[in-house]
Motif scaffolding. Structure first.
Motif, PDB file in Angstrom:
ATOM      1  N   ILE A  11       2.146   6.436  -6.471  1.00 25.71           N
ATOM      2  CA  ILE A  11       1.874   5.356  -7.412  1.00 25.71           C
ATOM      3  C   ILE A  11       2.549   5.685  -8.742  1.00 25.71           C
ATOM      4  O   ILE A  11       2.470   6.817  -9.213  1.00 25.71           O
ATOM      5  N   MET A  31       0.843  -1.196   0.000  1.00 24.73           N
ATOM      6  CA  MET A  31       0.000   0.000   0.000  1.00 24.73           C
ATOM      7  C   MET A  31       0.877   1.243   0.000  1.00 24.73           C
ATOM      8  O   MET A  31       1.740   1.399   0.843  1.00 24.73           O
ATOM      9  N   GLN A  32       0.617   2.085  -1.000  1.00 22.49           N
ATOM     10  CA  GLN A  32       1.519   3.221  -1.162  1.00 22.49           C
ATOM     11  C   GLN A  32       0.751   4.521  -1.289  1.00 22.49           C
ATOM     12  O   GLN A  32      -0.386   4.537  -1.754  1.00 22.49           O
ATOM     13  N   ARG A  33       1.422   5.597  -0.932  1.00 15.62           N
ATOM     14  CA  ARG A  33       0.833   6.911  -1.142  1.00 15.62           C
ATOM     15  C   ARG A  33       1.323   7.532  -2.444  1.00 15.62           C
ATOM     16  O   ARG A  33       0.834   8.575  -2.855  1.00 15.62           O
ATOM     17  N   ALA A  41      -1.236   9.372  -4.481  1.00 15.91           N
ATOM     18  CA  ALA A  41      -2.468   8.585  -4.639  1.00 15.91           C
ATOM     19  C   ALA A  41      -3.698   9.482  -4.682  1.00 15.91           C
ATOM     20  O   ALA A  41      -4.651   9.210  -5.396  1.00 15.91           O
ATOM     21  N   ARG A  42      -3.668  10.577  -3.928  1.00 20.85           N
ATOM     22  CA  ARG A  42      -4.871  11.410  -3.860  1.00 20.85           C
ATOM     23  C   ARG A  42      -4.968  12.411  -5.012  1.00 20.85           C
ATOM     24  O   ARG A  42      -5.916  13.186  -5.068  1.00 20.85           O
ATOM     25  N   PHE A  74      -4.174   9.597   1.351  1.00 26.83           N
ATOM     26  CA  PHE A  74      -4.518   8.196   1.620  1.00 26.83           C
ATOM     27  C   PHE A  74      -3.582   7.327   0.802  1.00 26.83           C
ATOM     28  O   PHE A  74      -2.929   7.795  -0.126  1.00 26.83           O
ATOM     29  N   ALA A 105      -4.075   7.852 -10.281  1.00 21.20           N
ATOM     30  CA  ALA A 105      -3.618   6.479 -10.033  1.00 21.20           C
ATOM     31  C   ALA A 105      -4.495   5.450 -10.743  1.00 21.20           C
ATOM     32  O   ALA A 105      -4.044   4.348 -11.054  1.00 21.20           O
ATOM     33  N   GLN A 106      -5.758   5.821 -10.999  1.00 22.38           N
ATOM     34  CA  GLN A 106      -6.687   4.860 -11.608  1.00 22.38           C
ATOM     35  C   GLN A 106      -6.569   4.786 -13.120  1.00 22.38           C
ATOM     36  O   GLN A 106      -7.161   3.895 -13.727  1.00 22.38           O
ATOM     37  N   LEU A 148      -9.075   9.344  -9.999  1.00 25.10           N
ATOM     38  CA  LEU A 148      -7.704   9.555  -9.534  1.00 25.10           C
ATOM     39  C   LEU A 148      -6.731   9.297 -10.677  1.00 25.10           C
ATOM     40  O   LEU A 148      -6.950   8.410 -11.507  1.00 25.10           O
ATOM     41  N   TYR A 188      -3.185   3.856  -1.644  1.00 18.35           N
ATOM     42  CA  TYR A 188      -4.000   3.288  -2.722  1.00 18.35           C
ATOM     43  C   TYR A 188      -3.476   1.909  -3.050  1.00 18.35           C
ATOM     44  O   TYR A 188      -2.258   1.705  -3.137  1.00 18.35           O
TER      45      TYR A 188
END
Lengths: 163, 287
Positions: A5, A1-3, A22-23, B6, A68-69, A66, B8
């Motif tokens: 990406i 789990m990372q902040r 990530a945000r 947060f 990241a997505q 995001l 991810y």
């Protein structure tokens, strides 16, 4: 789990590889990290439509996705659509009908309108309004925007425009 | 605003999701379409420690017909449901609701399961699934269980999905030849959350109403089935008088509290208007 990406994607046809927080929203990533400031940030909760971009060929809210997505996705922004000429008739009609006032909503309007004219070639004014309802124009230039889209639909049906 | 920081993670299997949820506890939130979650993060109404992106999970997307049930995978995007021939033919109530769900750009990303699992009291799909007497499939580390819609929605944003579980699919009975359904809502702007809405299914026997399931949304803490009103209507012809009696009875089923959209009395009035329209639509349809 990372902040942070690591993402690889295509933006307006160009390969891009970046490490993102990530945000970080997609629209902030495009604007702040890639300098593509055509997409605007309005309400940041999906109501106004100013941040609309294309993800793998469909319009989506840049503020509700995001960065990241979108790893592996193809992103298109108003810059890419402008350069490709694929919305040239919509842009010309927006200018012609004075459907661009302050311009804040215009990128989102153009992307949504591009999807509309492709998906609903027979749309009438009521259908145009329903389809465009997710995009706010705070200058309230809706009549002109609907006029412009209606004109492009008519041109494309007559075979006068691209596509 | 921007969300609070947060972590991810994008697991590739349900087993991995269960492990992550077990480790993270209350700090984890599932991310499906994100079209309601992202606004709540951006507004900092919610600040999870980790987002578990379930979009990489195999097998949770798609619409299939299984005998007399239509199965919609939790990760099926609204746009796929909207354009599905299977949904149009076998669950016309859901097909009728789809164009009212937000806007095209949101339907392109938002998911069917996400809307059900969030259970926003003003959302269309929870009401439709309750009206259709659908069933939810919920997976957890101990296995998969099924919960009827009537037991699934348990209060404001509360559902039967427990900690560490994932909603994986929704199944609704296919609409039978004698059944009819109708959907209507009143919103300030097309695509906005409704001030009040109705999803209804019923069977008109000759000209008499049977087996009605009238579900209202935007007027309570969860999708509200109007049982008293259904009782008034059962076995009756849909006449002006009986519609009036049903509208009066609706006051026993619904006691709406006002919100940013409208006051409680206005919502009850709008629900009564929608009830009359829905009954007229049910009575008018060809069987």
């Amino acid at each position: 789990m990372q902040r942070d990406i690591e993402i690889s994607l295509w933006v307006n046809g160009e390969p891009v590889r970046r490490r993102v927080e990530a945000r970080r929203s997609l629209v902030d990533f495009l604007r702040l990290e890639l300098g593509l400031t055509g997409s605007h940030v309005g309400c940041e909760h999906g109501v106004c439509g100013a941040c609309t971009v294309r993800v793998d060929g469909t319009t989506q809210r840049g503020c509700l996705t995001l960065a990241a997505q979108v790893d592996g996705c193809r992103i298109e922004t108003v810059e890419g659509l402008s350069d490709s000429g694929s919305i040239a008739d919509l842009q010309a009609a927006f200018l012609e009908r004075n459907a661009v006032q302050c311009g804040y909503c215009s990128a989102g309007m153009l992307l949504t309108a591009a999807e509309l004219v492709a998906a609903r070639p027979a749309a009438d004014r009521a259908a145009i309004r329903a389809y465009m309802a997710g995009n706010y124009c705070r200058c309230t230039g809706y009549q002109a925007i609907v006029d412009a889209i209606e004109a492009v639909l008519r041109q494309r049906r007559a075979g006068a425009g691209p596509g | 605003m921007k969300p609070a920081p947060f972590a991810y993670v994008k697991p590739a299997s349900l087993a991995e999701v269960f492990r992550i949820l077990a480790a993270a506890g209350d700090g984890a939130r599932l991310l499906a379409g994100g079209q309601s979650l992202m606004p709540s993060l951006n507004l900092r109404l919610s600040a999870p420690e980790v987002l578990v992106d379930i979009n990489g999970l195999p097998g949770l997307r798609g619409i299939v017909l299984r005998g007399d049930r239509l199965r919609i995978g939790a990760l099926t995007r609204h746009v796929e449901v909207e354009h599905s021939e299977l949904v149009r033919r076998h669950a016309p109530l859901i097909a009728a609701a789809m164009p009212h769900i937000a806007h095209p750009a949101i339907r392109n990303r938002g998911t069917f399961g996400g809307s059900i699992a969030l259970a926003d009291p003003a959302a269309e799909l929870p009401a439709c699934v309750l009206a259709l007497d659908g069933e939810m499939e919920i997976a957890g580390s101990a296995g998969t269980r099924r919960v009827a819609a009537g037991d699934f929605f348990r209060g404001l944003y509360e559902t039967a999905v427990g900690a560490g579980e994932v909603l994986t699919a929704v199944e609704v009975p296919t609409q039978q030849p004698d059944w009819r359904s109708t959907f209507a809502e009143l919103a300030r702007r097309h695509g906005d959350y409704a001030m009040a809405g109705i999803a209804a299914q019923g069977w008109i026997d000759g000209d008499r109403a049977r087996a009605l399931r009238l579900v209202f949304f935007g007027v309570g803490l969860q999708p509200m089935r109007a049982v008293q009103t259904e009782t008034v209507l059962t076995g009756q012809r849909i006449t002006r008088d009986i519609v009036g009696a049903a509208q009066a009875a609706l006051g026993q089923d619904l006691q709406p509290v006002g919100d940013i959209q409208a006051g409680g009395a206005t919502k009850l009035h709008l629900a009564r208007v929608l009830l009359a329209r829905a009954l007229a639509s049910l009575a008018r349809q060809d069987p």
